[in-house]
Write a protein that holds these residues in place. Structure first.
Motif, PDB file in Angstrom:
ATOM      1  N   UNK A 329       0.739  -1.627   0.202  1.00  0.00           N
ATOM      2  CA  UNK A 329       0.427   0.100   0.197  1.00  0.00           C
ATOM      3  C   UNK A 329       0.492   1.159   0.097  1.00  0.00           C
ATOM      4  N   UNK A 330       2.034   1.343   0.638  1.00  0.00           N
ATOM      5  CA  UNK A 330       2.874   2.281   1.135  1.00  0.00           C
ATOM      6  C   UNK A 330       3.512   2.545  -0.154  1.00  0.00           C
ATOM      7  N   UNK A 341      -2.584   7.036   3.378  1.00  0.00           N
ATOM      8  CA  UNK A 341      -2.351   5.588   4.426  1.00  0.00           C
ATOM      9  C   UNK A 341      -2.829   5.674   5.798  1.00  0.00           C
ATOM     10  N   UNK A 342      -3.686   4.782   6.128  1.00  0.00           N
ATOM     11  CA  UNK A 342      -3.766   4.634   7.506  1.00  0.00           C
ATOM     12  C   UNK A 342      -3.492   3.666   8.233  1.00  0.00           C
ATOM     13  N   UNK A 343      -2.399   3.610   8.849  1.00  0.00           N
ATOM     14  CA  UNK A 343      -2.458   2.504  10.142  1.00  0.00           C
ATOM     15  C   UNK A 343      -3.218   2.295  10.972  1.00  0.00           C
ATOM     16  N   UNK A 344      -3.737   0.968  12.169  1.00  0.00           N
ATOM     17  CA  UNK A 344      -4.779   1.193  13.154  1.00  0.00           C
ATOM     18  C   UNK A 344      -3.987   0.030  13.703  1.00  0.00           C
ATOM     19  N   UNK A 345      -3.538   0.817  14.913  1.00  0.00           N
ATOM     20  CA  UNK A 345      -3.207  -0.571  16.240  1.00  0.00           C
ATOM     21  C   UNK A 345      -3.915  -1.189  17.069  1.00  0.00           C
ATOM     22  N   UNK A 381     -10.657  -4.328   0.483  1.00  0.00           N
ATOM     23  CA  UNK A 381      -9.072  -3.965   0.138  1.00  0.00           C
ATOM     24  C   UNK A 381      -8.415  -3.657   1.852  1.00  0.00           C
ATOM     25  N   UNK A 382      -9.104  -3.580   2.171  1.00  0.00           N
ATOM     26  CA  UNK A 382      -8.065  -3.522   3.797  1.00  0.00           C
ATOM     27  C   UNK A 382      -7.420  -4.662   3.826  1.00  0.00           C
ATOM     28  N   UNK A 383      -6.293  -3.825   4.384  1.00  0.00           N
ATOM     29  CA  UNK A 383      -4.352  -5.196   5.145  1.00  0.00           C
ATOM     30  C   UNK A 383      -5.985  -5.027   6.369  1.00  0.00           C
TER      31      UNK A 383
END
Length: 740
Positions: A329-330, A341-345, A381-383
């Motif tokens: 994605x990046x 691009x958003x990263x959720x933890x 399509x989200x990872x």
């Protein structure tokens, strides 16, 4: 094997089967030879190592006996009591205790003129003079050497492990090989003056042919260990001599060394024979199956590759798959300036409680149901990945700030609905940390790190929410890590962690009834750091147990000089969840010598939430030992009368938040305080009000029937010396000099 003409079969035999059979036979012979040689080599190495270990144990034995003696000979109390000739104290600390605790077989105490004043031999106190005279031939030379050493002693130990000089040797005592160790009885503080040559001496004896051998057999697994005066080893045995300092051989320690190689070979020989026969029998079948196994292997390789990329519990991608997806994605985003691009933890709140109370199978089902809900509220399509435990990650492509907020809110709302597992309705929450590319970074490592930092802040803000990374968060985390590192060093230092004592006064008489020990941290560069900063860090990192042990030890040592005055020490729920906590407290009490009834441990209401019963068991054991228990900050948690009765505490402390409201216009706090005091009286508990700062609060609490008062109105936390002065009557309660 498929049908084939004789030529083809013959060719297969010579080109494939025969080389395999010959190789297998050669390999079998080679393996057998290597195993046999290895077994012999392993036996030699094992015997050599055991012999080296025995030599090391013997070489350190004299130092160990001397180290045992120092537990009681380097002590002001020992100097004072042997001077006074208190034989009961000497027996309890320098004689029978040495026997019961360290296994010493004898002890003799000599005065400054080397006259015996006490003797313990053969499990009982013996006449000092005859006992010493009977052993004087072996002991007097060592005593003379010790006196020579003490004439020039500078007051320091000869090594880091030794606090005072020692003289020890091996000798034959009453027909038995014995370690004789001589130590001076000296002051540990240096406050007791001792002229050179006037020290009392302590002589310890340890026989090497009875319990010592049993200890060695148990500790180091020396089989058939025995002592012999002469070198009479049998086949397979090894021996190590016992020599005195002068090099004289007194006897030998003989044992049968463990031979792992022979043991393995005796077990493996019939097994190998069977294996060789079985191998020969099935070799033709294996050759026939070679092609089919190759096909099967290819298929299994594909399955393993699939499993390597998936979490086996949820079926989601694992860390490796998520990392690859995020990198992809990046890489795609790099060519588009307006794309984010958003990263959720994600981390489930209170998930550990589910595992602890309902078991790991229920926890696994909860993880699976959460994964299903997570898939439903995100796009195809989200990872999504599960990276371990209750931690998940989600990568969102082509998003804006509003979309990220919507996704986070949908996840939180999805988790708010209870999970139904085997009839249990389980409520948990989820905290989410968010980072954005390119705003917060352009690499996977940077984005995951910052999302993790944001997750920490989401949990700190109350859980069940999300937080987007901000630059100030990184600084806060770095500051917290710095505090943690500095606090670890502070615990190792001798002067950074100090203890102050805030007095408690009787509401009726105004007399001091006890003190509360309070930890303070004086940072070498940052100055005084408040407990509200370092206590949470200590609890989160597990350092609270070291801090609690340090504060408790200091408080108990100080209490020795205050008669029967009660000393209260705060205990974290983290400490109480340690099954060994009661034993740790008992060891400190015995080491410091205070009466257990003098100690009061203050626990918080969070102790009542311990569902596995460890806290409750510790409290019960501590009370059985004589220690009093106080429930701190009462009224601010969720305690009930039934749980209060179940814990059977001795007193409760009214939280300062209620005391502060006494005298306000609403009057509700005063009513709450009155209700708490009435509840305590009804259940037979004492009450202490903390945070008393005004005369009006004091008067109201007196009329309400409160037993003890604590607060700045009477005294701020002060030093140990100030408490001593207060007890001696040199200061009134409100004039004790505070030490902030």
């Amino acid at each position: 094997m498929p049908s084939a003409d004789p030529f083809s079969i013959r060719r297969f035999v010579f080109t494939t089967a025969l080389p395999i059979v010959v190789s297998a036979l050669l390999a079998a012979l080679l393996v057998s030879g290597v195993l046999y040689w290895s077994s012999l080599r392993a036996d030699d190495i094992a015997a050599s190592r055991q012999e080296s270990l025995m030599r090391l144990v013997i070489s350190q034995l004299r130092d160990q006996i001397a180290h045992d003696q120092e537990s009681a000979t380097v002590w002001d109390d020992a100097v004072q009591n042997v001077r006074e000739g208190d034989l009961k104290w000497i027996d309890a600390n320098l004689g029978s205790w040495m026997h019961s605790y360290f296994g010493h077989d004898g002890a003799i105490v000599l005065d400054a003129a080397d006259r015996p004043i006490y003797a313990f031999i053969n499990d009982q106190v013996a006449p000092a003079g005859p006992t010493f005279d009977a052993l004087s031939a072996q002991m007097k030379p060592l005593v003379g050497r010790m006196r020579s050493v003490m004439d020039s002693w500078d007051g320091t130990g000869p090594s880091d492990r030794s606090l005072s000089p020692s003289v020890a040797d091996l000798a034959v005592v009453k027909g038995r090989p014995t370690v004789i160790s001589v130590k001076p009885i000296v002051s540990d503080t240096g406050e007791i003056e001792q002229a050179p040559g006037t020290e009392h001496l302590h002589i310890a004896l340890r026989y090497l042919d009875t319990t010592f051998l049993a200890d060695l057999r148990e500790s180091y697994l020396f089989e058939e260990l025995r002592f012999a005066w002469a070198l009479d080893t049998k086949a397979g045995e090894v021996a190590v001599p016992l020599r005195s300092v002068a090099g004289k051989t007194l006897g030998y320690l003989i044992w049968t060394p463990y031979r792992p190689g022979s043991a393995v070979m005796s077990f493996m020989a019939p097994v190998l024979a069977v294996l060789f026969l079985v191998t020969a029998a099935v070799l033709a079948f294996l050759i026939n199956r070679l092609y089919r196994r190759s096909v099967s292997l290819k298929r299994r390789e594909a399955e393993v590759e699939h499993l390597a990329l998936r979490d086996t519990l949820t079926g989601l991608g694992n860390r490796l798959t998520f990392n690859a997806g995020l990198d992809d994605l990046l890489k795609k985003r790099a060519g588009r300036d307006n794309s984010k691009v958003a990263v959720l933890y994600l981390d489930l709140d209170r998930f550990k409680n589910v595992n602890d109370t309902l078991g790991h199978p229920t926890g696994d089902q909860l993880i699976c149901q959460f994964a299903e809900r997570l898939v439903r509220v995100t796009r195809s399509r989200d990872v999504i990945g599960r990276i371990g435990g209750d931690e998940f990650t989600v990568a969102l492509a082509d998003v804006d700030d509003q979309l990220v907020a919507d996704v986070c809110q949908r996840i939180i709302e999805a988790v708010e609905q209870p999970f139904d597992i085997d009839g249990n309705h389980i409520s948990v929450g989820v905290s989410i940390g968010v980072s954005l590319a390119p705003t917060h970074g352009s690499t996977r490592t940077d984005l995951l790190r910052k999302a993790d930092i944001a997750l920490y802040h989401a949990k700190s803000a109350g859980r069940g929410r999300y937080a987007v990374f901000g630059q100030d968060m990184d600084a806060i985390v770095q500051e917290r890590r710095s505090i943690e590192q500095d606090f670890r060093r502070a615990l190792d230092s001798e002067d950074q962690i100090t203890v102050l004592f805030q007095p408690l006064f009787s509401a009726a008489s105004g007399q001091i009834t006890g003190v509360e020990a309070l930890a303070r941290w004086d940072h070498p560069t940052k100055g005084r750091i408040t407990p509200s900063v370092f206590i949470p860090v200590a609890e989160d990192t597990g350092l609270i147990e070291r801090l609690g042990e340090k504060v408790l030890t200091i408080a108990c040592r100080a209490a020795r000089g205050w008669g029967s005055l009660k000393v209260a020490v705060n205990v974290s729920v983290v400490e109480l969840r340690n099954p060994n906590y009661c034993m740790k407290v008992a060891n400190i009490i015995m080491a410091t010598g205070i009466n257990p009834r003098q100690l009061e441990l203050e626990v918080t209401e969070s102790t009542l939430a311990d569902k596995n019963g460890t806290c409750e068991a510790n409290i019960a054991a501590l009370r059985d030992f004589g220690i009093r228990i106080a429930l701190d900050d009462f009224g601010t948690g969720f305690s009930s009368l039934s749980r209060l009765k179940q814990l059977t505490v001795d007193s409760i402390k009214v939280d300062r938040s209620f005391v502060r409201g006494i005298g306000s216009s609403s009057g509700s706090d005063a009513s709450i305080v009155q209700a708490i005091i009435d509840l305590a009286k009804a259940t037979g508990l004492k009450t202490t009000a903390e945070g008393v700062e005004t005369a009006e609060q004091e008067k109201h609490l007196q009329l309400a029937g409160c037993d003890d008062l604590q607060g700045f109105l009477m005294s701020e936390p002060v030093s140990e010396a100030a408490i001593t002065e207060l007890l001696s009557g040199k200061h009134e309660r409100s004039t004790a000099q505070p030490v902030r």
